[in-house]
Design a protein around this motif. Structure first.
Motif, PDB file in Angstrom:
ATOM      1  N   ALA A   5       0.842  -1.194   0.000  1.00 41.35           N
ATOM      2  CA  ALA A   5       0.000   0.000   0.000  1.00 41.35           C
ATOM      3  C   ALA A   5       0.875   1.241   0.000  1.00 41.35           C
ATOM      4  O   ALA A   5       1.941   1.268   0.626  1.00 41.35           O
ATOM      5  CB  ALA A   5      -0.914   0.009   1.225  1.00 41.35           C
ATOM      6  N   ILE A   6       0.435   2.246  -0.744  1.00 39.21           N
ATOM      7  CA  ILE A   6       1.092   3.547  -0.729  1.00 39.21           C
ATOM      8  C   ILE A   6       0.019   4.602  -0.465  1.00 39.21           C
ATOM      9  O   ILE A   6      -1.168   4.368  -0.699  1.00 39.21           O
ATOM     10  CB  ILE A   6       1.822   3.849  -2.055  1.00 39.21           C
ATOM     11  CG1 ILE A   6       0.859   3.755  -3.250  1.00 39.21           C
ATOM     12  CG2 ILE A   6       2.999   2.910  -2.255  1.00 39.21           C
ATOM     13  CD1 ILE A   6       1.483   4.145  -4.573  1.00 39.21           C
ATOM     14  N   TYR A   7       0.433   5.733   0.058  1.00 38.96           N
ATOM     15  CA  TYR A   7      -0.564   6.770   0.317  1.00 38.96           C
ATOM     16  C   TYR A   7       0.090   8.137   0.200  1.00 38.96           C
ATOM     17  O   TYR A   7       1.315   8.280   0.254  1.00 38.96           O
ATOM     18  CB  TYR A   7      -1.197   6.589   1.713  1.00 38.96           C
ATOM     19  CG  TYR A   7      -0.256   6.838   2.865  1.00 38.96           C
ATOM     20  CD1 TYR A   7      -0.193   8.088   3.482  1.00 38.96           C
ATOM     21  CD2 TYR A   7       0.581   5.818   3.336  1.00 38.96           C
ATOM     22  CE1 TYR A   7       0.670   8.315   4.540  1.00 38.96           C
ATOM     23  CE2 TYR A   7       1.442   6.033   4.394  1.00 38.96           C
ATOM     24  CZ  TYR A   7       1.486   7.294   4.994  1.00 38.96           C
ATOM     25  OH  TYR A   7       2.350   7.527   6.040  1.00 38.96           O
ATOM     26  N   SER A   8      -0.767   9.136   0.039  1.00 43.36           N
ATOM     27  CA  SER A   8      -0.296  10.510  -0.082  1.00 43.36           C
ATOM     28  C   SER A   8      -1.424  11.433   0.348  1.00 43.36           C
ATOM     29  O   SER A   8      -2.605  11.086   0.237  1.00 43.36           O
ATOM     30  CB  SER A   8       0.097  10.818  -1.530  1.00 43.36           C
ATOM     31  OG  SER A   8       0.521  12.150  -1.677  1.00 43.36           O
ATOM     32  N   LYS A   9      -1.067  12.588   0.848  1.00 40.88           N
ATOM     33  CA  LYS A   9      -2.064  13.557   1.262  1.00 40.88           C
ATOM     34  C   LYS A   9      -2.754  14.161   0.041  1.00 40.88           C
ATOM     35  O   LYS A   9      -2.106  14.583  -0.918  1.00 40.88           O
ATOM     36  CB  LYS A   9      -1.409  14.668   2.083  1.00 40.88           C
ATOM     37  CG  LYS A   9      -2.390  15.716   2.601  1.00 40.88           C
ATOM     38  CD  LYS A   9      -1.654  16.786   3.408  1.00 40.88           C
ATOM     39  CE  LYS A   9      -2.626  17.865   3.888  1.00 40.88           C
ATOM     40  NZ  LYS A   9      -1.927  18.919   4.663  1.00 40.88           N
ATOM     41  N   ASP A  10      -4.092  14.190   0.073  1.00 40.68           N
ATOM     42  CA  ASP A  10      -4.857  14.778  -1.014  1.00 40.68           C
ATOM     43  C   ASP A  10      -4.961  16.286  -0.825  1.00 40.68           C
ATOM     44  O   ASP A  10      -5.125  16.779   0.294  1.00 40.68           O
ATOM     45  CB  ASP A  10      -6.269  14.193  -1.059  1.00 40.68           C
ATOM     46  CG  ASP A  10      -6.265  12.687  -1.275  1.00 40.68           C
ATOM     47  OD1 ASP A  10      -5.208  12.160  -1.676  1.00 40.68           O
ATOM     48  OD2 ASP A  10      -7.308  12.052  -1.044  1.00 40.68           O
ATOM     49  N   GLU A  11      -4.862  16.993  -1.973  1.00 38.97           N
ATOM     50  CA  GLU A  11      -5.039  18.447  -1.953  1.00 38.97           C
ATOM     51  C   GLU A  11      -6.357  18.768  -2.652  1.00 38.97           C
ATOM     52  O   GLU A  11      -6.410  18.953  -3.866  1.00 38.97           O
ATOM     53  CB  GLU A  11      -3.868  19.138  -2.656  1.00 38.97           C
ATOM     54  CG  GLU A  11      -2.534  18.941  -1.949  1.00 38.97           C
ATOM     55  CD  GLU A  11      -1.392  19.651  -2.656  1.00 38.97           C
ATOM     56  OE1 GLU A  11      -1.683  20.463  -3.576  1.00 38.97           O
ATOM     57  OE2 GLU A  11      -0.228  19.399  -2.316  1.00 38.97           O
ATOM     58  N   ARG A  12      -7.431  18.797  -1.869  1.00 40.75           N
ATOM     59  CA  ARG A  12      -8.763  18.953  -2.427  1.00 40.75           C
ATOM     60  C   ARG A  12      -9.196  20.416  -2.558  1.00 40.75           C
ATOM     61  O   ARG A  12     -10.243  20.703  -3.131  1.00 40.75           O
ATOM     62  CB  ARG A  12      -9.770  18.204  -1.547  1.00 40.75           C
ATOM     63  CG  ARG A  12      -9.676  16.696  -1.665  1.00 40.75           C
ATOM     64  CD  ARG A  12     -10.244  15.963  -0.443  1.00 40.75           C
ATOM     65  NE  ARG A  12     -11.516  16.488   0.014  1.00 40.75           N
ATOM     66  CZ  ARG A  12     -12.725  16.078  -0.397  1.00 40.75           C
ATOM     67  NH1 ARG A  12     -12.791  15.114  -1.323  1.00 40.75           N
ATOM     68  NH2 ARG A  12     -13.818  16.586   0.092  1.00 40.75           N
ATOM     69  N   THR A  13      -8.394  21.335  -2.052  1.00 46.28           N
ATOM     70  CA  THR A  13      -8.760  22.746  -2.145  1.00 46.28           C
ATOM     71  C   THR A  13      -8.704  23.177  -3.611  1.00 46.28           C
ATOM     72  O   THR A  13      -7.652  23.093  -4.246  1.00 46.28           O
ATOM     73  CB  THR A  13      -7.800  23.616  -1.317  1.00 46.28           C
ATOM     74  OG1 THR A  13      -7.805  23.159   0.036  1.00 46.28           O
ATOM     75  CG2 THR A  13      -8.223  25.073  -1.374  1.00 46.28           C
ATOM     76  N   PRO A  14      -9.813  23.627  -4.173  1.00 44.80           N
ATOM     77  CA  PRO A  14      -9.824  23.939  -5.609  1.00 44.80           C
ATOM     78  C   PRO A  14      -9.112  25.238  -5.937  1.00 44.80           C
ATOM     79  O   PRO A  14      -8.921  26.108  -5.077  1.00 44.80           O
ATOM     80  CB  PRO A  14     -11.317  24.040  -5.912  1.00 44.80           C
ATOM     81  CG  PRO A  14     -11.941  24.466  -4.626  1.00 44.80           C
ATOM     82  CD  PRO A  14     -11.128  23.811  -3.538  1.00 44.80           C
ATOM     83  N   ASP A  53       5.067   5.312  -7.371  1.00 45.78           N
ATOM     84  CA  ASP A  53       5.235   6.745  -7.178  1.00 45.78           C
ATOM     85  C   ASP A  53       3.882   7.464  -7.191  1.00 45.78           C
ATOM     86  O   ASP A  53       2.970   7.112  -7.961  1.00 45.78           O
ATOM     87  CB  ASP A  53       6.099   7.358  -8.288  1.00 45.78           C
ATOM     88  CG  ASP A  53       7.581   7.138  -8.058  1.00 45.78           C
ATOM     89  OD1 ASP A  53       7.951   6.659  -6.974  1.00 45.78           O
ATOM     90  OD2 ASP A  53       8.363   7.445  -8.988  1.00 45.78           O
ATOM     91  N   ILE A  54       3.748   8.481  -6.355  1.00 47.01           N
ATOM     92  CA  ILE A  54       2.637   9.423  -6.391  1.00 47.01           C
ATOM     93  C   ILE A  54       3.252  10.811  -6.517  1.00 47.01           C
ATOM     94  O   ILE A  54       3.982  11.251  -5.624  1.00 47.01           O
ATOM     95  CB  ILE A  54       1.759   9.345  -5.133  1.00 47.01           C
ATOM     96  CG1 ILE A  54       1.232   7.927  -4.917  1.00 47.01           C
ATOM     97  CG2 ILE A  54       0.604  10.340  -5.225  1.00 47.01           C
ATOM     98  CD1 ILE A  54       0.431   7.761  -3.633  1.00 47.01           C
ATOM     99  N   THR A  55       2.992  11.476  -7.614  1.00 47.01           N
ATOM    100  CA  THR A  55       3.626  12.766  -7.845  1.00 47.01           C
ATOM    101  C   THR A  55       2.938  13.863  -7.043  1.00 47.01           C
ATOM    102  O   THR A  55       1.839  13.682  -6.503  1.00 47.01           O
ATOM    103  CB  THR A  55       3.567  13.152  -9.335  1.00 47.01           C
ATOM    104  OG1 THR A  55       2.220  13.508  -9.693  1.00 47.01           O
ATOM    105  CG2 THR A  55       4.068  12.022 -10.222  1.00 47.01           C
ATOM    106  N   SER A  56       3.559  15.006  -6.995  1.00 53.31           N
ATOM    107  CA  SER A  56       2.912  16.201  -6.482  1.00 53.31           C
ATOM    108  C   SER A  56       1.860  16.670  -7.484  1.00 53.31           C
ATOM    109  O   SER A  56       1.888  16.310  -8.668  1.00 53.31           O
ATOM    110  CB  SER A  56       3.941  17.309  -6.260  1.00 53.31           C
ATOM    111  OG  SER A  56       4.936  16.905  -5.343  1.00 53.31           O
ATOM    112  N   TYR A  57       0.938  17.485  -7.004  1.00 52.47           N
ATOM    113  CA  TYR A  57      -0.054  18.066  -7.895  1.00 52.47           C
ATOM    114  C   TYR A  57       0.595  19.130  -8.780  1.00 52.47           C
ATOM    115  O   TYR A  57       1.500  19.855  -8.349  1.00 52.47           O
ATOM    116  CB  TYR A  57      -1.183  18.722  -7.090  1.00 52.47           C
ATOM    117  CG  TYR A  57      -2.171  17.760  -6.476  1.00 52.47           C
ATOM    118  CD1 TYR A  57      -3.344  17.413  -7.129  1.00 52.47           C
ATOM    119  CD2 TYR A  57      -1.925  17.205  -5.216  1.00 52.47           C
ATOM    120  CE1 TYR A  57      -4.266  16.553  -6.544  1.00 52.47           C
ATOM    121  CE2 TYR A  57      -2.836  16.340  -4.623  1.00 52.47           C
ATOM    122  CZ  TYR A  57      -4.011  16.012  -5.296  1.00 52.47           C
ATOM    123  OH  TYR A  57      -4.904  15.158  -4.718  1.00 52.47           O
ATOM    124  N   VAL A  58       0.125  19.185 -10.021  1.00 57.49           N
ATOM    125  CA  VAL A  58       0.487  20.279 -10.919  1.00 57.49           C
ATOM    126  C   VAL A  58      -0.799  20.975 -11.338  1.00 57.49           C
ATOM    127  O   VAL A  58      -1.892  20.418 -11.205  1.00 57.49           O
ATOM    128  CB  VAL A  58       1.258  19.789 -12.166  1.00 57.49           C
ATOM    129  CG1 VAL A  58       2.547  19.118 -11.763  1.00 57.49           C
ATOM    130  CG2 VAL A  58       0.398  18.866 -13.010  1.00 57.49           C
TER     131      VAL A  58
END
Length: 344
Positions: A5-14, A53-58
């Motif tokens: 399992a892998i995980y990453s913090k979601d950035e849901r702020t639009p 891998d889970i990338t950063s948001y762009v």
């Protein structure tokens, strides 16, 4: 036994002015990959993503996106997808999953989850066509009818001087194109390895006398313009000077300038309606050839080809044929010289 399992913090702020997106590489047998826009040579959106891998948001301004997968640092397309619309004010997780192994039951796919609201909404990307399209125009003035071969098989047979084969659908990628006299396997008078991008239209043109025959490949723009016509010019007359094409209409003149032998101009946009075409030497206002009025249609695309020779003593008269690129790409009309106005 290998589940992890892998995980990453979601950035849901639009973001009101952009779509936010990140990439998750969950395909165990896929290489380290890049995700690009529109083509293997397109803008890199995510680079060097390895399994787990889970990338950063762009951020990208919302719109229609065609995602393309390549090996990292490469331009060869592993797979390309049809366009999908992503909106400003949303966040997305783009997940590659399954395997590239075609013998198992877990095909490689890309699913885009919308991170906003419940996080359960998604869309699956649909693979784009893996085919390309090509036609062949024969302007080698003293050559016989020809066969055009793609990867060792005859694609167009018995193509007559001055004509277009119309478009054929072929596999994308690098293809071997050969030309022989009709019904023969030798001599191979043109032998070229050409690259054909997916879902793209091409014209291949045979130029010059048979002893010097040569070929070029150009990309066709068949995208219609609803309010205008589009036209380009091909100088396929080996003994002609560099030409200017003067285009006269009641609304004003246009010009395609300095077209030398084997030149293919860019497309120009013209309002629909009747036109008089005048050919001069480059930089001159003295007509060499003047043609009777002909009409161009809005939404149509044209390739105007000057072929034959300007030498009035041979059997290959200078002519101008206008191929209609719409549809099959094999229809045409010939410009009729206005003898009263001709300057040659």
């Amino acid at each position: 036994a290998l589940i992890d399992a892998i995980y990453s913090k979601d950035e849901r702020t639009p973001v009101s002015t952009a779509a936010k997106m990140r990439f998750v590489h969950a395909s165990p047998d896929a290489p380290t990959i890049d995700i690009k826009l529109n083509a293997g040579t397109g803008t890199t959106l995510f680079s060097g993503a390895s399994f787990k891998d889970i990338t950063s948001y762009v951020q990208q301004t919302g719109g229609s996106f065609s995602f393309v997968v390549t090996a990292t640092g490469d331009t060869n397309e592993i797979i390309a997808y049809q366009a999908v619309t992503l909106s400003n004010n949303n966040a997305y997780s783009i997940v590659a999953y399954g395997t590239l192994d075609t013998t198992d039951a877990y095909p490689f796919g890309i699913r885009i989850y919308t991170d906003n609201t419940t996080g359960t909404a998604y869309v699956d990307l649909v693979p784009a066509p893996t085919t390309s399209h090509v036609r062949f125009i024969h302007t080698s003035y003293d050559a016989p009818d020809v066969d055009v071969w793609i990867d060792g098989s005859v694609e167009f047979s018995g193509l007559v001087y001055g004509n277009s084969s119309g478009y054929a659908t072929i596999d994308k990628g690098t293809r071997n194109l050969q030309v022989t006299p009709t019904g023969l396997t030798v001599p191979i008078v043109i032998d070229q390895n050409l690259y054909f991008a997916r879902n793209t239209y091409y014209t291949a043109i045979a130029f010059d006398q048979f002893a010097l025959i040569d070929g070029i490949q150009v990309i066709d723009d068949k995208t219609p313009n609803a309010t205008q016509a589009k036209m380009r010019f091909v100088n396929a007359s080996p003994d002609a000077p560099a030409f200017d094409i003067k285009i006269w209409v009641a609304l004003g003149p246009g010009v395609i300038e300095n077209s030398a032998f084997k030149d293919v101009s860019s497309y120009i946009a013209l309002d629909a309606g009747p036109y008089i075409f005048i050919i001069t030497e480059a930089g001159s206002d003295t007509p060499l050839y003047t043609y009777q009025m002909t009409s161009l249609n809005a939404g149509s695309t044209y390739t105007m080809v000057a072929y034959g020779t300007v030498d009035g003593g041979d059997s290959y008269p200078f002519s101008v044929r206008v191929f209609i690129d719409d549809g099959a790409g094999d229809t045409y009309f010939d410009l009729v010289e206005d003898v009263k106005m001709a300057g040659n």
